[in-house]
Design a protein around this motif. Structure first.
Motif, short mmCIF file in Angstrom:
data_model
loop_
_atom_site.label_atom_id
_atom_site.label_comp_id
_atom_site.label_asym_id
_atom_site.label_seq_id
_atom_site.Cartn_x
_atom_site.Cartn_y
_atom_site.Cartn_z
N ALA A 194 0.70 -1.50 -0.33
CA ALA A 194 -0.06 0.17 0.31
C ALA A 194 0.80 1.68 -0.16
O ALA A 194 0.67 1.97 -0.40
N LEU A 195 1.72 1.23 0.75
CA LEU A 195 2.63 2.38 0.70
C LEU A 195 3.58 2.69 -0.09
O LEU A 195 3.62 3.78 -0.84
N GLY A 196 3.62 1.08 -1.31
CA GLY A 196 3.82 1.64 -3.16
C GLY A 196 3.18 2.32 -3.75
O GLY A 196 4.14 2.71 -4.73
N GLU A 197 2.24 2.37 -3.12
CA GLU A 197 0.89 2.45 -4.57
C GLU A 197 0.49 3.85 -3.95
O GLU A 197 -0.04 4.92 -4.68
N LEU A 198 1.11 4.64 -2.17
CA LEU A 198 0.93 5.75 -2.09
C LEU A 198 1.61 6.81 -2.43
O LEU A 198 2.96 7.14 -2.89
N GLU A 199 1.40 8.04 -2.96
CA GLU A 199 2.23 9.63 -3.49
C GLU A 199 2.58 9.84 -2.47
O GLU A 199 2.36 9.85 -0.76
N ALA A 200 3.63 10.37 -2.22
CA ALA A 200 4.63 11.55 -0.82
C ALA A 200 3.71 11.70 -0.34
O ALA A 200 4.06 12.43 0.75
N ASP A 201 2.79 12.98 -0.83
CA ASP A 201 2.16 13.33 -0.06
C ASP A 201 0.80 13.46 0.08
O ASP A 201 0.40 14.13 0.55
N ALA A 202 0.46 12.27 -0.33
CA ALA A 202 -0.85 10.85 0.22
C ALA A 202 -1.45 11.70 1.82
O ALA A 202 0.15 11.08 3.00
N ALA A 203 -2.44 11.94 2.91
CA ALA A 203 -3.01 11.94 4.06
C ALA A 203 -2.64 10.69 4.32
O ALA A 203 -2.06 10.99 5.48
N ALA A 204 -2.46 9.62 3.41
CA ALA A 204 -2.40 8.16 4.83
C ALA A 204 -1.05 7.99 4.63
O ALA A 204 -1.36 7.00 5.18
N ARG A 205 -0.33 8.30 3.98
CA ARG A 205 0.87 7.65 4.01
C ARG A 205 1.73 7.60 5.19
O ARG A 205 2.55 6.52 6.17
N ALA A 206 1.16 9.24 5.93
CA ALA A 206 2.03 9.25 7.34
C ALA A 206 1.69 7.39 8.39
O ALA A 206 1.75 6.48 9.25
N ASP A 207 -0.13 7.16 7.71
CA ASP A 207 -0.67 6.19 9.16
C ASP A 207 -0.26 4.89 8.20
O ASP A 207 0.11 3.85 9.78
N VAL A 208 0.09 4.38 7.14
CA VAL A 208 0.49 3.39 6.53
C VAL A 208 1.76 3.44 7.12
O VAL A 208 2.51 1.97 7.27
N GLU A 209 2.98 4.41 7.00
CA GLU A 209 4.33 4.32 7.68
C GLU A 209 4.14 3.60 9.08
O GLU A 209 5.30 2.92 9.48
N GLN A 210 3.50 4.34 9.76
CA GLN A 210 3.08 4.09 10.78
C GLN A 210 2.96 2.20 11.56
O GLN A 210 3.18 1.09 12.65
N VAL A 211 2.42 2.23 10.68
CA VAL A 211 1.36 0.84 10.20
C VAL A 211 2.88 -0.23 10.38
O VAL A 211 3.14 -1.38 10.63
N VAL A 212 3.99 0.11 9.44
CA VAL A 212 4.76 -0.43 9.15
C VAL A 212 6.00 -1.02 10.22
O VAL A 212 6.36 -1.65 9.83
N THR A 213 5.64 0.52 9.98
CA THR A 213 6.77 0.51 11.64
C THR A 213 6.61 -0.28 12.55
O THR A 213 6.72 -1.38 13.48
N SER A 214 4.79 -0.59 13.63
CA SER A 214 4.56 -1.55 14.29
C SER A 214 5.02 -2.70 14.01
O SER A 214 5.25 -3.70 14.66
N ALA A 215 4.69 -2.76 12.74
CA ALA A 215 4.85 -4.59 12.20
C ALA A 215 6.36 -4.90 12.89
O ALA A 215 6.80 -5.97 12.39
N ARG A 216 6.51 -3.95 12.05
CA ARG A 216 8.41 -4.37 11.54
C ARG A 216 8.26 -4.44 13.61
O ARG A 216 9.82 -4.95 14.08
N ARG A 217 8.24 -3.71 14.26
CA ARG A 217 8.90 -3.75 15.70
C ARG A 217 8.26 -5.09 16.26
O ARG A 217 8.53 -6.32 17.13
N ALA A 218 6.99 -5.82 15.92
CA ALA A 218 6.57 -7.16 16.71
C ALA A 218 7.16 -8.34 15.61
O ALA A 218 7.51 -9.37 16.19
N ALA A 219 7.86 -8.15 14.62
CA ALA A 219 8.38 -8.80 14.27
C ALA A 219 9.87 -9.41 14.66
O ALA A 219 10.25 -9.98 15.04
#
Length: 913
Positions: A547-572
C-alpha cells in the motif's frame, strides 16, 4: 648463626671415615658420620642444632651429617660401615627381629608421622576404600606399618596395585595414583599450598601406633665404644631439646644448608613442619628420645601377628644400655663369690626343703587360688585392653565430660574430625571454646544442649574444626542410659558433613532441573507462538508495504501506513526475540548508532511509562556506532526505563536517558557495580538515571540474579536476561545507586571505528529490476500465499500457488517447463519445506528455490539437506527484501539458468547477520 661445614649432602666429599672403620688410637675430636634417611629439613632439626650450638664439640665429637636417599637404606649404610649412626622407622625393628646387628638409641617421634595421603574430594578415607586402587609406597622407608594396617583391616596387597614411589605429589594431584605414602608433617601442607585439600589415612587410627625416626647404631660399635655412643646420643638429644624450643633459629639455620633453598623451601614451610611435629614428638609431655622396651615388644608382636615376620626372634639388647661393661678381673672375682654363695644356698635349701615339705600341703590350696586369681586378672586386663582399643579407634566419635564440663575422654575419631588432639582438648577448661569460638553461637548451643536433657538422639549441629573448616555432627547423648563412673555426660557422634553437602547439592540440582524444565516449556510455547505470529505479521507488513508503494509522497494516508509498517517491524523483532528465547533464533548483528537506538523507541517509551514520570533525553549529536542486535538492545533499554519508572513509584519523578561515547581504561577501574571487567578502549553508552528510592548494597548484590525482584512475584528473568544480552554483545552494565538518591544504569558496548552502511540501506537496492516467467508460492497460510503473489506480480512474474509440498511437486511436474522460481515455506503440514526441497533438487536440480521461514537464516541454511538454496527470506518480510532476494537468485550474472542453485551451494540473499 653459621652452620658447620660438617653438614653436607649425599656425597662422600669430606675426608672422614666412620668410627667403626678407624684403626689405632682415636684422634680428638672423634669423627662420626650420621646418615639421615631423607634430605635436609626440620625433621632432623635436633642434629643440626647439636652441631651448630657446639653440643657435639663439647662431647669431643666432630659429626658429619649426610643426607639420605630412597635408593639406599640407612640400615644398609650403617651395617656396611658407611656411617656410624642412622635414622630409621619400623624397618629397624624388623631388621633386629631378623637377627641383624642394630641397636636403637632414641626415638624422636613418639607417634610415627607416616600416613597414606589422598585427595579429599575423592572420598578415599579408609584402607578399605583403596581396594582396586593405585597406591604408591616407599619400600623400606615406610612400608612396614602401612602393610601392618592393611593386614589388620583385612586388605591384602593383591587387592591393591602397588606403584613404586616417584617422590612427587603431582602423581596424586593429577590422578595418576589414588594414594601415596607421605609424612603428615609436610606433604598435606604442600598440597594445601597448591590448592588441593588432602585427606590422610593413618595407621594409628587402626591400632598401629609405632615410633618414628629412631636413632640407631651398629651393635658392634655399641659394644666396643659405649662411651662414644652415649656421648653422641646425649649431645643429639640436647640438640633436639634446643630445636623444639627455638624453631625460628633452627629454621634459619636449615635454609643455609646445601640445596635447601634450591628446592624452594621457605622459612614458613619449615615452621609449619615444626608446628606439625610437636603433636608427634610430644616434647612437652615425654622426654625427647624416650624409648619404652615394652612398646617395642608390642610393635614386634604386631608385626608378627599381621604376617610381616615369621619365625622366632629376640629383642634382648635391642635398646642401647650405656652401662659400662665389667672387666675380666672383676668378672672372675664375681664368679668365685657367686660359686661360694651358691654352695651356701644349696646347704640352706636342704634344710629349707625339710620345712617346705611340712607346709606344702597347707599352701597347695592357697597357690591354686592365687593362680586362679592371676589368670582371672590377666583375662580381665586383656578384655579391658580390647575394649579400650575398640573405643579408642572405632570410627564413631566418643567423648565424655565431668561435672565441670571438662573433657575426660576423647577418642581418635574425635581427633580426626575436629583436628584437636586429646592433649589439646584436656588442656582447656571447656571444649566448646575450641569448637565454638563465637561466644553468641556457643551460648545458643549450650542452651539447646541443656534443654535436651541427659539423653537424646540425632541432634545435628555445626562446629569449627582446627583447620578452619566447618563440620556438621549428628550427636546422641547416652548419659543415663549407660552409666560410666567418672563420666557426668557422654555421647557419641558421626561426622555428616559430606552427607549434608550431598543433600544440599541434590536439592540444588533438583531446583535447577525444575527451573530448566520450566524454561524449556516456556521456550517451546514461545517458539510456537512466534511461528504462527510471523505468518500474521507477514501479511500485515507485506500489504502495508504494498500500500505504501501505491501512495504518493504527499498522500494523507501515507503517514498512517508508515506507522503500520513501523509497528509491524517492531512486532517482527519481538517474534525474533521469542525465537531466540526458545533457542531457535540468533542475534541479528548490524551497525547501530546508540542515539538512534533510543530515538527509535522514544514514542513507544512515552506510552509505556506512567504520566507522572517525565522523560528527559540527552543524546549525543555525533554518531556513536556499536555492533549488535537492535531488537535485543532495544529490549535492554526498555527494561531499564520501565524499571526506572517502577523505582519512582507513585510520586512524580524524572527519568534521564543519555547517550554518547566514553573511554574505559585503568584510571576508570574504580567502578560502582560494574559486573564485568572491560578491555581498555572506546565504548558507546546509554545511561538511564531515575530519581527513585535507590537501592541498598544488599539489593545491588542480587539485582542480576534470575527471578530476583523487590516487587511482586512472577516478573520473569528481568535484569538477569538484560545482563545476559549485554554480555553476549561483549559489553557490560554499570549500576550506581544509594538509598534515597535514585539509581543509574549504564549500558556500555564496544564502539566501532567508523559508521558502516546497513545491508538494507535503500541506496544499495536496485529499484528498476524486473523479473519474468512463472513463480510458484508454496505456503500453508492462504494470506501469505496471496501477499507473496502480489509482490511477485509487481516484480513482473506470473504466479501460481500450492498449499503444501506434495501439491507443489505435482504442479511443478505438470508445468515443468514453465516454472522459473519457487518461493517455498519451511514449516508446512503434509510435506514440510525441507523434504520438498530435497525432492525438487532430485527432480529439477536447476530450478531456483527461495526458502521462507520465521526462523533465522543461520538456522535454515546451516542444515545439511538445505545446502544449495538460491536464497532465503525471513518472515515477516517487506517488498524490498523479497525483491533483493529474488533478483540475486534469478538474475543472469548469477548464472542460475546455466548451473542452477545446486552448483553454487551458497545464498546471495540479503544477509541479516
Amino acid at each position: 648463626m653459621a652452620v658447620s661445614a660438617a653438614l653436607v649432602g649425599t656425597g662422600r666429599e669430606v675426608a672422614a671415615e666412620p668410627v667403626s672403620s678407624l684403626a689405632g688410637p682415636t684422634p680428638a675430636p672423634t669423627q662420626v658420620v650420621l646418615k639421615l634417611k631423607w634430605r635436609h629439613q626440620f625433621q632432623f632439626a635436633g642434629y643440626y642444632a647439636a652441631e651448630a650450638r657446639g653440643f657435639y664439640r663439647a662431647a669431643g665429637l666432630e659429626v658429619r651429617i649426610v643426607e639420605g636417599a630412597p635408593s639406599r637404606s640407612t640400615i644398609a649404610s650403617v651395617l656396611a660401615g658407611e656411617a656410624d649412626f642412622g635414622i630409621s622407622d619400623a624397618e629397624l625393628l624388623l631388621a633386629r627381629m631378623a637377627g641383624r646387628g642394630v641397636v636403637v638409641c632414641a626415638a624422636i617421634f613418639q607417634h610415627s608421622p607416616y600416613v597414606l595421603l589422598t585427595r579429599r574430594d575423592r572420598g578415599l578415607t579408609t584402607p578399605q576404600h583403596l581396594a582396586g586402587r593405585r597406591v604408591m609406597l616407599a619400600g623400606e622407608q615406610s612400608e612396614a606399618q602401612l602393610l601392618a594396617m592393611f593386614a589388620r583391616e583385612g586388605l591384602s596387597l593383591e587387592q591393591i596395585t602397588v606403584v613404586p614411589h616417584s617422590w612427587s605429589l603431582d602423581d596424586l594431584i593429577d590422578g595418576r595414583v589414588d594414594a601415596v605414602s607421605a609424612y603428615a608433617t609436610e606433604q598435606p601442607y604442600r598440597m594445601r599450598q597448591r590448592g588441593v585439600e588432602a585427606a590422610t589415612i593413618s595407621a594409628r587410627d587402626y591400632g598401629i601406633d609405632f615410633y618414628g625416626d629412631m636413632l640407631f647404631v651398629a651393635e658392634a660399635l655399641a659394644r666396643q665404644r659405649p662411651e662414644l655412643v652415649t656421648a653422641f646420643v646425649r649431645a643429639s638429644l640436647e640438640g633436639w631439646r634446643y630445636a623444639m624450643a627455638y624453631p625460628e633459629e633452627i629454621a634459619a639455620l636449615i635454609l643455609t644448608l646445601d640445596g635447601v633453598r634450591a628446592r624452594g623451601v621457605t622459612t614458613t614451610d619449615l615452621l609449619e613442619e615444626a608446628r606439625a611435629m610437636r603433636t608427634l614428638v610430644l616434647p612437652d609431655l615425654v622426654e625427647v628420645g624416650h624409648v619404652n622396651p615394652g612398646r617395642l615388644d608390642r610393635m614386634a608382636q604386631t608385626l608378627a601377628e599381621v604376617g610381616l615376620f615369621h619365625g622366632q626372634y629376640s629383642l634382648s639388647g635391642f635398646v642401647f644400655d650405656p652401662s659400662p661393661a665389667i672387666d675380666a678381673h672383676w668378672r672372675r672375682r664375681l664368679m668365685w663369690a657367686a660359686g661360694l654363695t651358691g654352695l651356701a644356698l644349696t646347704l640352706a635349701l636342704v634344710w629349707v626343703g625339710q620345712l617346705r615339705r611340712t607346709v606344702r600341703a597347707r599352701t597347695a590350696d592357697l597357690e591354686h587360688e592365687v593362680a586362679h586369681r592371676r589368670e582371672t586378672e590377666r583375662q580381665l586386663r586383656a578384655s579391658e585392653e580390647r575394649l579400650r582399643l575398640a573405643v579408642e579407634y572405632m570410627p564413631v566419635m566418643l567423648c565424655a565430660f565431668d561435672e565441670a564440663r571438662r573433657t575426660v575422654f576423647w577418642n581418635a575419631a574425635c581427633e580426626r574430625v575436629t583436628g584437636y588432639t586429646a592433649e589439646e582438648v584436656f588442656s582447656v577448661r571447656d571444649l566448646a571454646t575450641l569448637v565454638l569460638p563465637d561466644p553468641a553461637q556457643r551460648e545458643r548451643w549450650l542452651s539447646a544442649w541443656q534443654a535436651r536433657g541427659p539423653d537424646f538422639d540425632g541432634w545435628e549441629f555445626e562446629i569449627l574444626a582446627k583447620d578452619g573448616s566447618r563440620r556438621t555432627l549428628l550427636w546422641s547423648q547416652l548419659t543415663s542410659r549407660i552409666h560410666v563412673p567418672g563420666w557426668a555426660y557422654w555421647g557419641i557422634g558421626v561426622d555428616v558433613t559430606e552427607i549434608r553437602r550431598a543433600r544440599e547439592e541434590q536439592s540444588r540440582l533438583e531446583r535447577q532441573l525444575q527451573q530448566g524444565q520450566k524454561l524449556e516449556s516456556l521456550g517451546v510455547l514461545a517458539g510456537g507462538i512466534a511461528h504462527d505470529f510471523n505468518n500474521l505479521l507477514t501479511s500485515v507488513l507485506g500489504y502495508a508495504d504494498l500500500a505504501l508503494g501505491e501512495l504518493e509522497a504527499d498522500a494523507a494516508a501515507r503517514a498512517d501506513v508508515e506507522q503500520v509498517v513501523t509497528s509491524a517491524r517492531r512486532a517482527a523483532e519481538l517474534t525474533r526475540q521469542l525465537l531466540a528465547y526458545s533457542g531457535r533464533g540468533q542475534f541479528v548483528v548490524e551497525p547501530i548508532d546508540v542515539s538512534t537506538l533510543v530515538r527509535d523507541i522514544a514514542q513507544l517509551l512515552a506510552l509505556s511509562i506512567p504520566k507522572h514520570c517525565r522523560l528527559v533525553f540527552d543524546l549525543a549529536s555525533d554518531a556513536v556506532v556499536v555492533e549488535g542486535d537492535a531488537t535485543q538492545l532495544r529490549q535492554v533499554v526498555m527494561n531499564l526505563i520501565i524499571n526506572a519508572a517502577e523505582a519512582i513509584g507513585d510520586e512524580s519523578g524524572t527519568i534521564t536517558i543519555s547517550s554518547g561515547a566514553a573511554e574505559v581504561g585503568t584510571a576508570s577501574s574504580a567502578r560502582h557495580g560494574l559486573h564485568d571487567d572491560l578491555p581498555d578502549g572506546r565504548y558507546g553508552f546509554v545511561r538511564v538515571a531515575d530519581t527513585g528510592h535507590g537501592m541498598t548494597d544488599e539489593v545491588k548484590q542480587r539485582i542480576f540474579d534470575p527471578f530476583f525482584t523487590t516487587k511482586f512475584t512472577g516478573r520473569g528473568l528481568g535484569l538477569a536476561a538484560a545482563l545476559g544480552i549485554v554480555r553476549g554483545h561483549h559489553g557490560a552494565l554499570r549500576v550506581e545507586s544509594e538509598p534515597g538518591r535514585g539509581s543509574a544504569f549504564t549500558l556500555l558496548l564496544p564502539a566501532l571505528a567508523a559508521p558502516a552502511r546497513r545491508a538494507d540501506d535503500p541506496a544499495t537496492l536496485d529499484e528498476a529490476w524486473r523479473g519474468h516467467g512463472l513463480a510458484m508460492v508454496v505456503d500453508d497460510e492462504a494470506s501469505v500465499r496471496a501477499l507473496a503473489c502480489r509482490m511477485l506480480q509487481r516484480l513482473g512474474f506470473d504466479t501460481c500457488t500450492a498449499a503444501d509440498g506434495r501439491e507443489a511437486l505435482e504442479l511443478i511436474d505438470e508445468r515443468a517447463g514453465e516454472v522459473s522460481l519457487v518461493l517455498l515455506d519451511m514449516t508446512m503440514p503434509v510435506m514440510d519445506g525441507e523434504t520438498t526441497y530435497a525432492e525438487l533438487r532430485r527432480r529439477h536440480p536447476r530450478l531456483p528455490v527461495i526458502m521462507s521461514s520465521g526462523y533465522s537464516e543461520q538456522d535454515v541454511l546451516g542444515r545439511h539437506p538445505l545446502r544449495g538454496l538460491a536464497g532465503f527470506v525471513q518472515k515477516p518480510y517487506h517488498f524490498r527484501e523479497l525483491r533483493t532476494v529474488v533478483a540475486e537468485s534469478v538474475r543472469p550474472d548469477a548464472d542460475a539458468a546455466a548451473t542452477g542453485p545446486a552448483a553454487t551451494g551458497t545464498s546471495k540473499s540479503a544477509r541479516r547477520s
